[in-house]
Every structure is written in C-alpha cells, then in structure tokens.
Design a protein around this motif. Structure first.
Motif, PDB file in Angstrom:
ATOM      1  N   ARG A 122       4.880  -4.021   3.885  1.00 39.53           N
ATOM      2  CA  ARG A 122       6.234  -4.230   3.374  1.00 39.53           C
ATOM      3  C   ARG A 122       6.739  -2.983   2.665  1.00 39.53           C
ATOM      4  NH1 ARG A 122       7.651  -9.621   5.081  1.00 39.53           N
ATOM      5  NH2 ARG A 122       5.654 -10.319   5.948  1.00 39.53           N
ATOM      6  N   ASN A 126      11.218  -3.276  -1.601  1.00 39.54           N
ATOM      7  CA  ASN A 126      11.712  -4.588  -1.193  1.00 39.54           C
ATOM      8  C   ASN A 126      10.652  -5.290  -0.349  1.00 39.54           C
ATOM      9  OD1 ASN A 126      13.092  -6.842  -0.338  1.00 39.54           O
ATOM     10  ND2 ASN A 126      14.492  -5.730   1.022  1.00 39.54           N
ATOM     11  N   ALA A 128      10.455  -7.995   0.877  1.00 43.10           N
ATOM     12  CA  ALA A 128      10.987  -8.841   1.949  1.00 43.10           C
ATOM     13  C   ALA A 128      11.211  -8.049   3.236  1.00 43.10           C
ATOM     14  CB  ALA A 128      12.294  -9.485   1.498  1.00 43.10           C
TER      15      ALA A 128
END
Length: 246
Positions: A122, A126, A128
């Motif tokens: 990742r 971030n 996400a």
C-alpha cells in the motif's frame, strides 16, 4: 495531447516528487489522484479542496528536495561525492549515473518500465491505495524483480507487515536529492523507499525500524544484487535502497 492532459501529467509528477503518489502517471485525474492532491493540501496547510487552485499549484512548484535546517545538519552532504565504493558490483557510482542511465530530464522517462509487486503493498501516505507495480529504469528492473521475488519467499505476510515492507514510499520521482542539488537516485528510476514514517531521512539506528536485526536478511537480498542501503552504508534514510554505489 490536450493542455488539460499535459497539466494533469505535471500535477501527477509533482505529487509523486513530494511523496504523494497518485498511482499511475497517466494524465487522468481520477479519484486516486484527487485523494493524493487532497492529502498534499492537508500536509501543507492548504484548504483540502481536492482542486489544483493557485495556492496548491504554487506549493507543488516548490522544491521537493528541501529539508529543515535540523535535518540538513544531521545528514551527510548530499552533493559531496563519496569515496569510491571498493566493493564494485554491477551498478555505477552515483556521480556516474547520468552516463549509464541517461539524463533525468530528457532520457530517463522513456526508459522506465513497470515491475510487479509480488505481495500486497500500500502507499505509505494512503493505506487504501494499493501499489501493484513499481516504476523503475529498464536497466535495473530485472534485478529489482529478482530481489522482490526472493523477499516474497523469505518473509511471510506477517513478517513483511512487521518490517513495513507492505508500505511503499515510492520509486521513480523526478526530483533532486533531499538536502542537496544533485539529481536524486529516484530521478533515474533506480531507487525504492519503504515505510518512510518509521525510517525517516534523519532517523538513525536503532530507532529506524529497518535497522533492526530482523531486517538484515531483507538488506542482504538487495546487496546480493549490488544494491546499496543508505541506512547500512551511512546510518540515515533507512527507508531507501538504490542501484548505485556511493
């Protein structure tokens, strides 16, 4: 290519240089690029509108290599050539990188390729945002892929998470060295950063997470291919590994 696409490509490049990768640099301002821009705005104290307004563009234009006076005093002189690395190996000295890899302004961008990530990774800024590929110079791509494949077999997912190997700090970025004026090894597409929060530029051993004994095999995998850890060589910037000798 339209003027808007050219501007978005510039925007994506500057976000990447400042450490907020928007994913692919493709001239498409999608939700990932907007999230990167918003994160950059928050980090710089700008209203997080997700729009490239005048204040944001001005901030993006600022040098991404600047460091604080405290950082500058605590890291080696980035523009002073180091002693020739007696170990030898397949990669050039930093000072010779333009001869081998090309000019970062005019030649390197056309020599970049994508290297797949063999584990779930990742973006550090971030979590996400999933990083599935690294953008690297074609001359180092095969070597990097071998290192990553070996690491995927050596460390299971729990070990990678403990070490922070599932957090990418970025690969290619056209910028100068932090605290210097010479081109960063990232500008040649020959450097990769990992877990920058726990391995910051001026974080030394043993505070830096990747300076711990359980990370030794990680660095040895890269060193077997001639790559250099700035942490292991100089005890700073423990996030960083590069295909160039110091």
């Amino acid at each position: 290519m339209t003027d808007e696409q050219k501007f978005i490509l510039w925007l994506e490049g500057r976000l990447t240089a400042h450490g907020f990768t928007p994913g692919a640099i493709d001239g498409v301002f999608d939700d990932t690029a907007k999230a990167a821009l918003t994160a950059f705005q928050r980090a710089r104290g700008i209203s997080p509108s997700g729009k490239a307004d005048v204040e944001t563009v001005a901030a993006l234009r600022l040098s991404s290599s600047r460091v604080s006076p405290a950082d500058r005093d605590d890291i080696p002189d980035r523009d002073r050539p180091g002693a020739a690395d007696a170990r030898g190996g397949p990669w050039p000295l930093q000072r010779d990188c333009t001869k081998i890899f090309g000019d970062p302004q005019t030649q390197v961008p056309d020599r970049l390729v994508m290297v797949r990530m063999p584990w779930d990774c990742r973006a550090a800024w971030n979590p996400a945002l999933r990083i599935t590929r690294l953008r690297l110079h074609e001359k180092v791509a095969d070597s990097a892929e071998r290192c990553l494949d070996r690491a995927s077999r050596t460390f299971d997912s729990d070990a990678r998470h403990r070490l922070g190997l599932d957090l990418s700090g970025g690969s290619y970025a056209k910028r100068r060295m932090r605290g210097g004026s010479s081109w960063s090894m990232h500008a040649y597409g020959i450097a990769i950063d990992w877990d920058p929060q726990r391995n910051a530029l001026r974080t030394h051993a043993p505070e830096a997470r990747l300076s711990h004994d359980d990370a030794r095999r990680w660095w040895e995998i890269w060193e077997d291919e001639g790559w250099v850890s700035l942490g292991r060589a100089r005890d700073f910037d423990w996030m960083h590994v590069q295909a160039a000798r110091i």
